[in-house]
Write an enzyme that holds these catalytic residues in place. Structure first.
Site, PDB file in Angstrom:
ATOM      1  N   HIS A 142       0.893  -1.249  -0.074  1.00 24.50           N
ATOM      2  CA  HIS A 142      -0.197  -0.149  -0.104  1.00 24.50           C
ATOM      3  C   HIS A 142       1.005   1.292   0.142  1.00 24.50           C
ATOM      4  CE1 HIS A 142      -3.204   2.765   0.865  1.00 24.50           C
ATOM      5  NE2 HIS A 142      -2.518   3.238   1.869  1.00 24.50           N
ATOM      6  N   GLY A 157       2.432   5.485   4.550  1.00 24.00           N
ATOM      7  CA  GLY A 157       1.812   5.885   5.710  1.00 24.00           C
ATOM      8  C   GLY A 157       0.386   5.524   5.585  1.00 24.00           C
ATOM      9  N   GLU A 158      -0.233   5.809   6.889  1.00 24.25           N
ATOM     10  CA  GLU A 158      -1.610   5.529   7.044  1.00 24.25           C
ATOM     11  C   GLU A 158      -2.534   6.250   6.221  1.00 24.25           C
ATOM     12  OE1 GLU A 158      -3.373   8.188  10.418  1.00 24.25           O
ATOM     13  OE2 GLU A 158      -1.935   7.182  11.145  1.00 24.25           O
ATOM     14  N   SER A 159      -3.785   5.643   5.909  1.00 26.75           N
ATOM     15  CA  SER A 159      -4.599   5.872   4.789  1.00 26.75           C
ATOM     16  C   SER A 159      -5.152   7.239   5.359  1.00 26.75           C
ATOM     17  CB  SER A 159      -5.797   5.026   4.763  1.00 26.75           C
ATOM     18  OG  SER A 159      -5.466   3.790   4.474  1.00 26.75           O
ATOM     19  N   GLY A 160      -5.260   8.366   4.198  1.00 26.18           N
ATOM     20  CA  GLY A 160      -5.895   9.399   4.700  1.00 26.18           C
ATOM     21  C   GLY A 160      -4.911  10.533   4.893  1.00 26.18           C
ATOM     22  N   ILE A 161      -3.502  10.075   5.201  1.00 30.48           N
ATOM     23  CA  ILE A 161      -2.709  11.055   5.566  1.00 30.48           C
ATOM     24  C   ILE A 161      -2.148  12.035   4.556  1.00 30.48           C
ATOM     25  CG2 ILE A 161      -0.549   9.760   5.034  1.00 30.48           C
ATOM     26  CD1 ILE A 161       0.349  10.500   7.907  1.00 30.48           C
ATOM     27  N   GLY A 162      -2.566  12.040   3.167  1.00 29.40           N
ATOM     28  CA  GLY A 162      -2.327  12.919   2.171  1.00 29.40           C
ATOM     29  C   GLY A 162      -1.253  12.433   1.293  1.00 29.40           C
ATOM     30  N   LYS A 163      -1.031  11.089   1.248  1.00 30.22           N
ATOM     31  CA  LYS A 163       0.049  10.588  -0.128  1.00 30.22           C
ATOM     32  C   LYS A 163      -0.446  10.799  -1.393  1.00 30.22           C
ATOM     33  CE  LYS A 163      -0.445   6.213   1.420  1.00 30.22           C
ATOM     34  NZ  LYS A 163      -1.295   6.618   2.504  1.00 30.22           N
ATOM     35  N   SER A 164      -1.961  10.671  -1.858  1.00 31.30           N
ATOM     36  CA  SER A 164      -2.364  10.789  -2.867  1.00 31.30           C
ATOM     37  C   SER A 164      -2.346  12.495  -3.448  1.00 31.30           C
ATOM     38  CB  SER A 164      -3.587  10.652  -3.185  1.00 31.30           C
ATOM     39  OG  SER A 164      -3.632   9.027  -3.009  1.00 31.30           O
ATOM     40  N   ASP A 181      -2.032   3.918  -4.459  1.00 33.38           N
ATOM     41  CA  ASP A 181      -2.730   3.068  -3.539  1.00 33.38           C
ATOM     42  C   ASP A 181      -2.121   1.817  -3.495  1.00 33.38           C
ATOM     43  OD1 ASP A 181      -4.977   2.415  -1.920  1.00 33.38           O
ATOM     44  OD2 ASP A 181      -6.065   1.126  -3.320  1.00 33.38           O
ATOM     45  N   GLU A 206      -6.895   8.581  -6.351  1.00 35.44           N
ATOM     46  CA  GLU A 206      -8.146   8.803  -5.783  1.00 35.44           C
ATOM     47  C   GLU A 206      -8.007   9.707  -4.933  1.00 35.44           C
ATOM     48  OE1 GLU A 206     -10.946   6.910  -2.214  1.00 35.44           O
ATOM     49  OE2 GLU A 206      -9.028   5.743  -2.930  1.00 35.44           O
ATOM     50  N   ARG A 247      17.008  15.397  12.843  1.00 34.36           N
ATOM     51  CA  ARG A 247      16.993  16.969  12.298  1.00 34.36           C
ATOM     52  C   ARG A 247      18.268  17.182  11.474  1.00 34.36           C
ATOM     53  NH1 ARG A 247      15.338  21.353  16.666  1.00 34.36           N
ATOM     54  NH2 ARG A 247      15.416  22.463  14.970  1.00 34.36           N
TER      55      ARG A 247
END
Length: 315
Positions: A142, A157-164, A181, A206, A247
């Site tokens: 994923h 990263g987790e779903s909905g974090i802003g990758k797309s 996806d 998506e 950092r």
């Protein structure tokens, strides 16, 4: 594309423009399951120790010349034993004739005989290259795979974090989408992973609130790419005040994918951070590291030299 059951022989026949000299009864069901091919020179001389019958067998000018010097009955014995191992197929290079003894034993053991116009070395190397790609170990992860300045960035990263959403911003800035996806990853060799999109998802992305868009049609064909080497894995996480982040960039983080250690960095995000610009910087920085320049190391050395210089003056 192929599956774990191997590459259909009919597919190789079509791709390499092979002609069928004898078609076995199971011709359309034969699948090649190993990436290497063999020239059975020693087997023609009767030595079958360590013989790999799962490989495609290829006869070239040397093998055919040797066979022509043998009596017909001896040729029958040789092919009778060779074909008794039920090889996937025998390919004869340079469009040479298989010979009556070869065809007779092929009919007896129901073995497919193929011919090609190419030289032996060319067909051997081409088949190995094709089979290594098709039969490479493969997994699906994923994430989002993008080509940024020639670097393959795998965003996880987790779903909905802003990758797309980050991928769309990168596309607008002139970079290219490989997969959204679901990313199919193949291990080409001990150091190289190739990523692509599943056929049904290719060119689609998506966006929550908008839906599925076709990147190739919306942004043009220059915005997509079929496959790309995975150079860097970027783990996108929500910013946490309780977490310590690197950092300076001195930590050498790597993630294991199919046995290949791929460089990885973690990028914490908060509202307002321009993730696309950060990803561009990450791609360029990774490229510099591969070329031998590491800004974090240079910066650290400058600080150390400055401290040592000041301490020397104090003494």
């Amino acid at each position: 594309m192929t599956d774990v059951c191997g590459v259909p022989l009919t597919q190789l026949v079509q791709e390499f423009k092979l002609t069928v000299a004898y078609e076995s009864s199971d011709y359309h069901q034969i699948r090649v399951t190993v990436e290497d091919v063999s020239r059975p020179g020693l087997q023609l001389a009767g030595y079958f120790d360590h013989f790999e019958p799962m490989r495609l067998q290829i006869l070239g000018n040397v093998e055919i010349s040797y066979l022509h010097k043998l009596p017909y009955e001896q040729q029958r014995v040789i092919f009778d034993r060779l074909f008794s191992y039920k090889i996937p197929a025998l390919i004869i290079a340079r469009d040479m004739e298989p010979g009556s003894a070869c065809l007779e034993m092929a009919r007896k053991h129901d073995i497919t005989i193929l011919r090609c116009m190419e030289t032996t070395s060319y067909i051997v190397s081409s088949l190995i290259s094709r089979l290594k790609t098709a039969l490479a170990p493969k997994i699906t992860r994923h994430g989002v795979l993008v080509d940024v300045y020639g670097e393959g960035l795998l965003l996880v990263g987790e779903s909905g974090i802003g990758k797309s959403e980050a991928a769309v911003e990168l596309i607008k800035r002139g970079h290219r989408l490989i997969a959204d996806d679901a990313v199919e990853i193949k291990k080409l060799d001990s150091n190289t992973l190739m990523g692509t999109a599943p056929g049904l998802l290719r060119n689609y992305i998506e966006l929550r609130g908008i839906g599925v868009i076709n990147v190739a049609k919306l942004f043009g064909m220059g915005a997509v790419k079929g496959e790309n080497v995975i150079d860097l894995v970027i783990n996108i996480v929500h910013w946490s005040n309780h977490q310590v982040y690197d950092r300076l960039g001195l930590e050498d983080q790597r993630v294991d994918i199919l046995g290949v250690k791929v460089p990885q960095i973690t990028i914490p995000i908060t509202p307002g951070r321009n993730l696309a610009v950060i990803l561009e910087a990450a791609a360029m920085n990774n490229r510099q590291k591969k070329m031998g320049y590491n800004a974090a190391v240079e910066f650290t050395e400058q600080i150390n030299n400055h401290i040592n210089h000041n301490m020397g003056q104090n003494f």
